[in-house]
Write a protein that holds these residues in place. Sequence first.
Motif, PDB file in Angstrom:
ATOM      1  N   LEU A   6       0.824  -1.205   0.000  1.00  0.00           N
ATOM      2  CA  LEU A   6       0.000   0.000   0.000  1.00  0.00           C
ATOM      3  C   LEU A   6       0.861   1.259   0.000  1.00  0.00           C
ATOM      4  O   LEU A   6       0.583   2.207  -0.742  1.00  0.00           O
ATOM      5  CB  LEU A   6      -0.942  -0.008   1.212  1.00  0.00           C
ATOM      6  CG  LEU A   6      -2.005   1.071   1.264  1.00  0.00           C
ATOM      7  CD1 LEU A   6      -2.905   0.998   0.046  1.00  0.00           C
ATOM      8  CD2 LEU A   6      -2.821   0.919   2.530  1.00  0.00           C
ATOM      9  N   VAL A   7       1.916   1.276   0.792  1.00  0.00           N
ATOM     10  CA  VAL A   7       2.822   2.428   0.833  1.00  0.00           C
ATOM     11  C   VAL A   7       3.492   2.620  -0.527  1.00  0.00           C
ATOM     12  O   VAL A   7       3.598   3.749  -1.022  1.00  0.00           O
ATOM     13  CB  VAL A   7       3.872   2.253   1.950  1.00  0.00           C
ATOM     14  CG1 VAL A   7       4.987   3.269   1.821  1.00  0.00           C
ATOM     15  CG2 VAL A   7       3.219   2.364   3.315  1.00  0.00           C
ATOM     16  N   ILE A   8       3.915   1.540  -1.159  1.00  0.00           N
ATOM     17  CA  ILE A   8       4.544   1.632  -2.475  1.00  0.00           C
ATOM     18  C   ILE A   8       3.566   2.186  -3.499  1.00  0.00           C
ATOM     19  O   ILE A   8       3.922   3.059  -4.306  1.00  0.00           O
ATOM     20  CB  ILE A   8       5.099   0.258  -2.910  1.00  0.00           C
ATOM     21  CG1 ILE A   8       6.284  -0.116  -2.022  1.00  0.00           C
ATOM     22  CG2 ILE A   8       5.489   0.262  -4.379  1.00  0.00           C
ATOM     23  CD1 ILE A   8       6.766  -1.538  -2.197  1.00  0.00           C
ATOM     24  N   TYR A  15       3.999  10.176  -6.987  1.00  0.00           N
ATOM     25  CA  TYR A  15       5.050  10.573  -7.931  1.00  0.00           C
ATOM     26  C   TYR A  15       4.442  10.899  -9.289  1.00  0.00           C
ATOM     27  O   TYR A  15       4.775  11.909  -9.915  1.00  0.00           O
ATOM     28  CB  TYR A  15       6.082   9.454  -8.055  1.00  0.00           C
ATOM     29  CG  TYR A  15       7.136   9.725  -9.095  1.00  0.00           C
ATOM     30  CD1 TYR A  15       8.197  10.573  -8.813  1.00  0.00           C
ATOM     31  CD2 TYR A  15       7.061   9.144 -10.362  1.00  0.00           C
ATOM     32  CE1 TYR A  15       9.179  10.833  -9.774  1.00  0.00           C
ATOM     33  CE2 TYR A  15       8.019   9.402 -11.320  1.00  0.00           C
ATOM     34  CZ  TYR A  15       9.076  10.250 -11.017  1.00  0.00           C
ATOM     35  OH  TYR A  15      10.031  10.512 -11.967  1.00  0.00           O
ATOM     36  N   ASP A  16       3.539  10.052  -9.758  1.00  0.00           N
ATOM     37  CA  ASP A  16       2.884  10.288 -11.041  1.00  0.00           C
ATOM     38  C   ASP A  16       2.091  11.593 -11.005  1.00  0.00           C
ATOM     39  O   ASP A  16       2.111  12.363 -11.958  1.00  0.00           O
ATOM     40  CB  ASP A  16       1.976   9.111 -11.394  1.00  0.00           C
ATOM     41  CG  ASP A  16       1.237   9.316 -12.700  1.00  0.00           C
ATOM     42  OD1 ASP A  16       1.881   9.676 -13.700  1.00  0.00           O
ATOM     43  OD2 ASP A  16       0.015   9.103 -12.727  1.00  0.00           O
ATOM     44  N   ALA A  17       1.399  11.833  -9.900  1.00  0.00           N
ATOM     45  CA  ALA A  17       0.595  13.056  -9.788  1.00  0.00           C
ATOM     46  C   ALA A  17       1.469  14.301  -9.824  1.00  0.00           C
ATOM     47  O   ALA A  17       1.107  15.302 -10.454  1.00  0.00           O
ATOM     48  CB  ALA A  17      -0.220  13.024  -8.495  1.00  0.00           C
ATOM     49  N   ILE A  18       2.614  14.247  -9.190  1.00  0.00           N
ATOM     50  CA  ILE A  18       3.487  15.420  -9.123  1.00  0.00           C
ATOM     51  C   ILE A  18       4.272  15.601 -10.422  1.00  0.00           C
ATOM     52  O   ILE A  18       4.325  16.693 -10.986  1.00  0.00           O
ATOM     53  CB  ILE A  18       4.444  15.306  -7.922  1.00  0.00           C
ATOM     54  CG1 ILE A  18       3.643  15.398  -6.626  1.00  0.00           C
ATOM     55  CG2 ILE A  18       5.514  16.387  -7.971  1.00  0.00           C
ATOM     56  CD1 ILE A  18       4.439  15.041  -5.387  1.00  0.00           C
ATOM     57  N   GLY A  22      -0.494  13.026 -13.288  1.00  0.00           N
ATOM     58  CA  GLY A  22      -1.411  11.897 -13.178  1.00  0.00           C
ATOM     59  C   GLY A  22      -1.704  11.170 -14.474  1.00  0.00           C
ATOM     60  O   GLY A  22      -2.662  10.400 -14.543  1.00  0.00           O
ATOM     61  N   ALA A  23      -0.902  11.396 -15.496  1.00  0.00           N
ATOM     62  CA  ALA A  23      -1.184  10.803 -16.809  1.00  0.00           C
ATOM     63  C   ALA A  23      -1.165   9.277 -16.764  1.00  0.00           C
ATOM     64  O   ALA A  23      -2.063   8.617 -17.302  1.00  0.00           O
ATOM     65  CB  ALA A  23      -0.180  11.302 -17.840  1.00  0.00           C
ATOM     66  N   TYR A  24      -0.165   8.692 -16.131  1.00  0.00           N
ATOM     67  CA  TYR A  24      -0.068   7.226 -16.090  1.00  0.00           C
ATOM     68  C   TYR A  24      -1.171   6.615 -15.225  1.00  0.00           C
ATOM     69  O   TYR A  24      -1.713   5.561 -15.559  1.00  0.00           O
ATOM     70  CB  TYR A  24       1.310   6.788 -15.586  1.00  0.00           C
ATOM     71  CG  TYR A  24       2.416   7.147 -16.542  1.00  0.00           C
ATOM     72  CD1 TYR A  24       2.501   6.520 -17.774  1.00  0.00           C
ATOM     73  CD2 TYR A  24       3.360   8.110 -16.221  1.00  0.00           C
ATOM     74  CE1 TYR A  24       3.509   6.835 -18.672  1.00  0.00           C
ATOM     75  CE2 TYR A  24       4.368   8.441 -17.110  1.00  0.00           C
ATOM     76  CZ  TYR A  24       4.441   7.796 -18.331  1.00  0.00           C
ATOM     77  OH  TYR A  24       5.430   8.123 -19.203  1.00  0.00           O
ATOM     78  N   THR A  25      -1.505   7.294 -14.139  1.00  0.00           N
ATOM     79  CA  THR A  25      -2.580   6.802 -13.282  1.00  0.00           C
ATOM     80  C   THR A  25      -3.916   6.828 -14.024  1.00  0.00           C
ATOM     81  O   THR A  25      -4.697   5.883 -13.956  1.00  0.00           O
ATOM     82  CB  THR A  25      -2.669   7.643 -11.993  1.00  0.00           C
ATOM     83  OG1 THR A  25      -1.392   7.634 -11.350  1.00  0.00           O
ATOM     84  CG2 THR A  25      -3.715   7.096 -11.043  1.00  0.00           C
TER      85      THR A  25
END
Length: 52
Positions: A6-8, A15-18, A22-25
């Motif tokens: 969950l932490v990972i 990281y993706d959001a920053i 958020g493109a990959y998410t």
Amino acid sequence: MFRLLLVIIVLVVGYDAIVHQGAYTRDAWNSIVRLTQSSVEGAKDLGERARN
């Protein structure tokens, strides 16, 4: 073990959001939604064929 996973996940999504806004998410989420919709439609079709 579950907490570590969950932490990972939280770190990767953060990281993706920053970094990538958020493109990959979003792409991953849209893929999951399409797969789910496809599975639901397949199950509906199978159910209809079984009734006929």
